[in-house]
Every structure is written in structure tokens, then in C-alpha cells.
Design a protein around this motif. Structure first.
Motif, PDB file in Angstrom:
ATOM      1  N   ASP A  19       0.809  -1.176  -0.056  1.00 41.26           N
ATOM      2  CA  ASP A  19       0.088   0.058   0.044  1.00 41.26           C
ATOM      3  C   ASP A  19       0.851   1.261  -0.114  1.00 41.26           C
ATOM      4  N   ASP A  20       2.132   1.358   0.809  1.00 38.53           N
ATOM      5  CA  ASP A  20       2.978   2.488   0.977  1.00 38.53           C
ATOM      6  C   ASP A  20       3.608   2.680  -0.415  1.00 38.53           C
ATOM      7  N   LEU A  21       3.928   1.536  -1.248  1.00 42.80           N
ATOM      8  CA  LEU A  21       4.346   1.535  -2.436  1.00 42.80           C
ATOM      9  C   LEU A  21       3.887   2.249  -3.545  1.00 42.80           C
ATOM     10  N   ILE A  22       2.464   1.915  -3.412  1.00 46.73           N
ATOM     11  CA  ILE A  22       1.479   2.687  -4.274  1.00 46.73           C
ATOM     12  C   ILE A  22       1.503   4.210  -4.153  1.00 46.73           C
ATOM     13  N   ASP A  23       1.391   4.426  -2.816  1.00 46.58           N
ATOM     14  CA  ASP A  23       0.907   5.827  -2.243  1.00 46.58           C
ATOM     15  C   ASP A  23       1.968   6.781  -2.075  1.00 46.58           C
ATOM     16  N   TRP A  24       3.094   6.277  -1.930  1.00 43.35           N
ATOM     17  CA  TRP A  24       4.408   7.163  -1.270  1.00 43.35           C
ATOM     18  C   TRP A  24       4.523   8.577  -1.918  1.00 43.35           C
ATOM     19  N   ASN A  25       4.342   8.396  -3.076  1.00 41.32           N
ATOM     20  CA  ASN A  25       4.416   9.935  -3.885  1.00 41.32           C
ATOM     21  C   ASN A  25       3.245  10.936  -3.338  1.00 41.32           C
ATOM     22  N   ASP A  26       2.356  10.660  -2.853  1.00 44.54           N
ATOM     23  CA  ASP A  26       1.271  11.261  -2.526  1.00 44.54           C
ATOM     24  C   ASP A  26       0.861  11.640  -1.001  1.00 44.54           C
ATOM     25  N   GLU A  27       1.448  10.718  -0.292  1.00 46.69           N
ATOM     26  CA  GLU A  27       1.254  10.913   1.297  1.00 46.69           C
ATOM     27  C   GLU A  27       2.749  11.123   1.800  1.00 46.69           C
ATOM     28  N   ASP A  28       2.454  11.804   2.987  1.00 39.61           N
ATOM     29  CA  ASP A  28       3.526  12.239   3.927  1.00 39.61           C
ATOM     30  C   ASP A  28       3.546  11.292   5.075  1.00 39.61           C
ATOM     31  N   LYS A  29       4.235  10.215   4.958  1.00 36.36           N
ATOM     32  CA  LYS A  29       4.297   9.153   6.216  1.00 36.36           C
ATOM     33  C   LYS A  29       5.679   8.738   6.304  1.00 36.36           C
ATOM     34  N   LEU A  30       5.781   7.663   7.176  1.00 38.65           N
ATOM     35  CA  LEU A  30       7.040   7.244   7.571  1.00 38.65           C
ATOM     36  C   LEU A  30       7.767   6.586   6.073  1.00 38.65           C
ATOM     37  N   PHE A  31       6.755   6.036   5.306  1.00 41.22           N
ATOM     38  CA  PHE A  31       7.590   5.382   4.183  1.00 41.22           C
ATOM     39  C   PHE A  31       8.286   6.463   3.198  1.00 41.22           C
ATOM     40  N   ASN A  32       7.771   7.547   3.060  1.00 43.31           N
ATOM     41  CA  ASN A  32       8.201   8.697   2.340  1.00 43.31           C
ATOM     42  C   ASN A  32       9.763   9.132   3.104  1.00 43.31           C
ATOM     43  N   MET A  33       9.641   9.085   4.658  1.00 39.60           N
ATOM     44  CA  MET A  33      10.875   9.496   5.156  1.00 39.60           C
ATOM     45  C   MET A  33      12.014   8.498   4.757  1.00 39.60           C
ATOM     46  N   LEU A  34      11.773   7.237   4.543  1.00 42.08           N
ATOM     47  CA  LEU A  34      12.536   6.460   4.024  1.00 42.08           C
ATOM     48  C   LEU A  34      13.187   6.403   2.416  1.00 42.08           C
ATOM     49  N   VAL A  35      12.280   6.727   1.997  1.00 43.29           N
ATOM     50  CA  VAL A  35      12.458   7.070   0.301  1.00 43.29           C
ATOM     51  C   VAL A  35      13.552   8.177   0.317  1.00 43.29           C
TER      52      VAL A  35
ATOM     53  N   ILE B  22      13.210   1.456  -3.838  1.00 43.31           N
ATOM     54  CA  ILE B  22      12.025   0.855  -4.023  1.00 43.31           C
ATOM     55  C   ILE B  22      11.798  -0.629  -4.443  1.00 43.31           C
ATOM     56  N   ASP B  23      12.916  -1.063  -5.266  1.00 48.35           N
ATOM     57  CA  ASP B  23      12.937  -2.438  -5.823  1.00 48.35           C
ATOM     58  C   ASP B  23      13.180  -3.326  -4.652  1.00 48.35           C
ATOM     59  N   ARG B  24      13.874  -2.968  -3.674  1.00 47.62           N
ATOM     60  CA  ARG B  24      14.148  -3.408  -2.554  1.00 47.62           C
ATOM     61  C   ARG B  24      12.819  -3.808  -1.543  1.00 47.62           C
TER      62      ARG B  24
ATOM     63  N   TYR C 176       7.984  -6.869   0.454  1.00 44.31           N
ATOM     64  CA  TYR C 176       6.481  -6.957   0.538  1.00 44.31           C
ATOM     65  C   TYR C 176       6.510  -8.492   0.123  1.00 44.31           C
ATOM     66  N   GLN C 177       6.985  -8.864  -1.395  1.00 42.64           N
ATOM     67  CA  GLN C 177       6.821 -10.036  -1.797  1.00 42.64           C
ATOM     68  C   GLN C 177       7.300 -11.118  -1.014  1.00 42.64           C
ATOM     69  N   SER C 178       8.435 -11.173  -0.339  1.00 47.65           N
ATOM     70  CA  SER C 178       8.845 -12.066   0.669  1.00 47.65           C
ATOM     71  C   SER C 178       7.916 -12.214   1.697  1.00 47.65           C
ATOM     72  N   TYR C 179       7.354 -11.245   2.513  1.00 43.09           N
ATOM     73  CA  TYR C 179       6.260 -11.597   3.321  1.00 43.09           C
ATOM     74  C   TYR C 179       5.013 -11.820   2.864  1.00 43.09           C
ATOM     75  N   ALA C 180       4.533 -11.794   1.787  1.00 44.40           N
ATOM     76  CA  ALA C 180       3.462 -12.348   1.158  1.00 44.40           C
ATOM     77  C   ALA C 180       3.661 -14.007   0.926  1.00 44.40           C
ATOM     78  N   ALA C 181       4.944 -14.267   0.560  1.00 41.88           N
ATOM     79  CA  ALA C 181       5.405 -15.635   0.243  1.00 41.88           C
ATOM     80  C   ALA C 181       5.502 -16.537   1.465  1.00 41.88           C
ATOM     81  N   LYS C 182       5.763 -15.822   2.687  1.00 42.89           N
ATOM     82  CA  LYS C 182       6.131 -16.485   4.038  1.00 42.89           C
ATOM     83  C   LYS C 182       4.366 -16.785   4.354  1.00 42.89           C
TER      84      LYS C 182
END
Length: 287
Positions: free
Chosen positions: A218-234, A244-246, A251-257
């Protein structure tokens, strides 16, 4: 369904009947307060949700029990959705969000004072639902989720003021603020499905992993539009494509688990397990 759900969503197609029953159960609980001044605001607050968390609960119960979920599962699912709704009311105030689900956010429509009181009222409704379930373990899990979600929100407030954060900080907030309710949904479903302790543990882990995957996605989709923790990391990573690739791989790793945990619960040919597996394909079903 939600703002980013594609028009033909496989999850909606497969689980439409479940979603109708969840909606009916939630409406029934809300309408029992039709006498209250909070009734209309509550209907507004709950309108338009994707119901993904209550769906996880109902499917988890069925996957283990091997038959259709009973009324208790749908009652518990209503409590889960109401807890999610209560958190949204508070989140939108804290984050100063002005829209939610394509309409004015709750505090914009009803004001700050009414928002605080409505969120308090919702907790009372959840407690009453918990008493009707007559299962202390379920009530305990609802309480733990509410506590952890509040802790996660407090962590996020603190970290938003920090000069820098780490990826571990970010994941810990997701763990508490988002994954806890996914985890609780799956765990309560497994409890009501009368699973073994091993099945309950596996389903709990499934919910936990899916919740973290969901929020990173969800954060990967919205990071350019929202001012949240994920944006700070970016920004700390110079908006690099490598970062972004990492995070995409994370997220794919967590989904697979999450998907792997389901195979500890029931065979892969279990139809309900296949529905839950589909939820781990976030890029496809966009939950």
C-alpha cells in the motif's frame, strides 16, 4: 470495494457471498443502535470498506473447521471491522486526512468532538459484541489488537518527529499498527474454527505476514502522494530506484511467507485455503 480495486477482482468474484453475509452481519449490529444519535455517523464511518479483515476471519474459521462458518464467526467479524473503523476515525484526525473512501473523512463531516465520542462509542459496541460471543479468548485477542494498534500509532507519531528512521523502525510500526489486526482476524477465525494450537499458530503467522506485506504494498503505491514514514525512508535513500525495488521484494517475501503458513493449516486443495492464498497475490487482487 476499495479505491484501488480493479474492476474485475478475482477475490470479489470468489468471495462475494461471504462479503454479503459480512455486510449483513455488520448492518444488523449497527441497526441495533438505530435509537442512538451515533447510528447515522456509524453507518457513514463503516460505509465503503473493503471488509478484508473480517473476510480473513471468516475464511480462517472455515478453512480449519471444514464447513460453513456459523453466526459467531460473522459476529466476531463485525467486531473486527468496527475496530478497524474506530482506528480509521482516529488516524484521519492525527494524519489530517480530508478524504476517505472517496468522501469527506469522518472528522471533516462530523467535527472533531463528535469523532472522538463516536470512536469511544464504537469501543463500547465492540465490548458488547465480545460479551455475546461468550469466548474469553476471543475477547482477549480483540483487546490485544486494540492495545497494539494504539502503540503503533504512538510509535508513528514519535518517529514522524525524528530526524531519521530505520527500516526496522518502519517495520515495527507496521507490525503494531496494521499487521496486528490482520493477525487477530486470522487468529480469532482459527479459534472459532476449533483449530489445534499448531493450526492457530500457523494462521496467526499467516495474518501477521500478510498484514505487513499489505501495508508495504500500500505504501509503495501511495508514497508519492502521502507524507508518512515510508516517504521518510524514500527521501533518506535519495528516492533511489534500488530502494523501491528492495521494498518491492520485501513485501513479496512477506506475502510468500504468509502463503507458506497456510499449508500448515490445511491441504493446498482446500477451496477456502485457495481463497486465502489468493489474498497473498496483492498485485493481482489489490486488497
Amino acid at each position: 470495494m476499495g479505491r484501488r480495486n480493479i474492476e474485475a477482482n478475482p477475490l470479489t468474484d470468489l468471495c462475494g457471498d461471504y462479503l454479503v453475509r459480512i455486510e449483513d452481519a455488520l448492518k444488523r449490529e449497527l441497526d441495533s443502535y438505530s435509537w442512538s444519535e451515533f447510528h447515522a455517523p456509524l453507518r457513514y464511518a463503516c460505509d465503503g470498506g473493503k471488509r478484508i479483515r473480517p473476510l480473513i476471519l471468516v475464511l480462517s474459521a472455515e478453512a480449519i473447521k471444514g464447513k460453513k462458518a456459523n453466526g459467531d464467526a460473522y459476529l466476531a467479524a463485525s467486531a473486527i471491522e468496527l475496530l478497524h473503523t474506530e482506528s480509521i476515525i482516529h488516524d484521519d484526525i492525527i494524519d489530517e486526512e480530508h478524504t476517505r473512501r472517496g468522501k469527506p473523512s469522518f472528522h471533516v463531516k462530523y467535527g472533531y468532538n463528535s469523532s472522538i465520542l463516536t470512536a469511544d462509542f464504537v469501543l463500547g459496541v465492540i465490548l458488547f459484541i465480545g460479551s455475546k460471543l461468550k469466548n474469553p479468548r476471543v475477547l482477549n485477542e480483540l483487546s490485544n489488537a486494540a492495545t497494539r494498534m494504539s502503540e503503533g500509532e504512538m510509535m508513528e507519531i514519535r518517529l514522524n518527529k525524528a530526524p531519521a528512521i530505520t527500516e526496522d523502525d518502519y517495520i515495527k510500526v507496521l507490525d503494531y499498527k496494521t499487521a496486528s489486526l490482520f493477525e487477530t482476524s486470522a487468529k480469532i477465525g482459527a479459534i472459532l474454527g476449533e483449530g489445534t494450537e499448531e493450526q492457530i499458530h500457523a494462521m496467526t503467522t499467516f495474518g501477521h505476514m500478510l498484514g505487513i506485506a499489505y501495508q508495504i504494498h500500500d505504501d509503495l503505491i501511495d508514497w508519492n502522494d502521502e507524507d508518512k514514514l515510508f516517504n521518510m525512508l524514500v527521501k533518506q535513500n535519495d528516492r533511489s530506484k534500488d530502494f523501491i525495488d528492495r521494498m518491492e521484494k520485501l513485501y513479496q517475501s512477506y506475502a510468500a511467507k504468509a502463503k507458506d503458513e497456510l499449508l500448515k493449516v490445511a491441504p493446498a486443495n482446500n477451496e477456502v485455503i485457495r481463497h486465502l492464498e489468493l489474498m497473498t497475490d496483492l498485485a493481482s487482487v489489490q486488497i
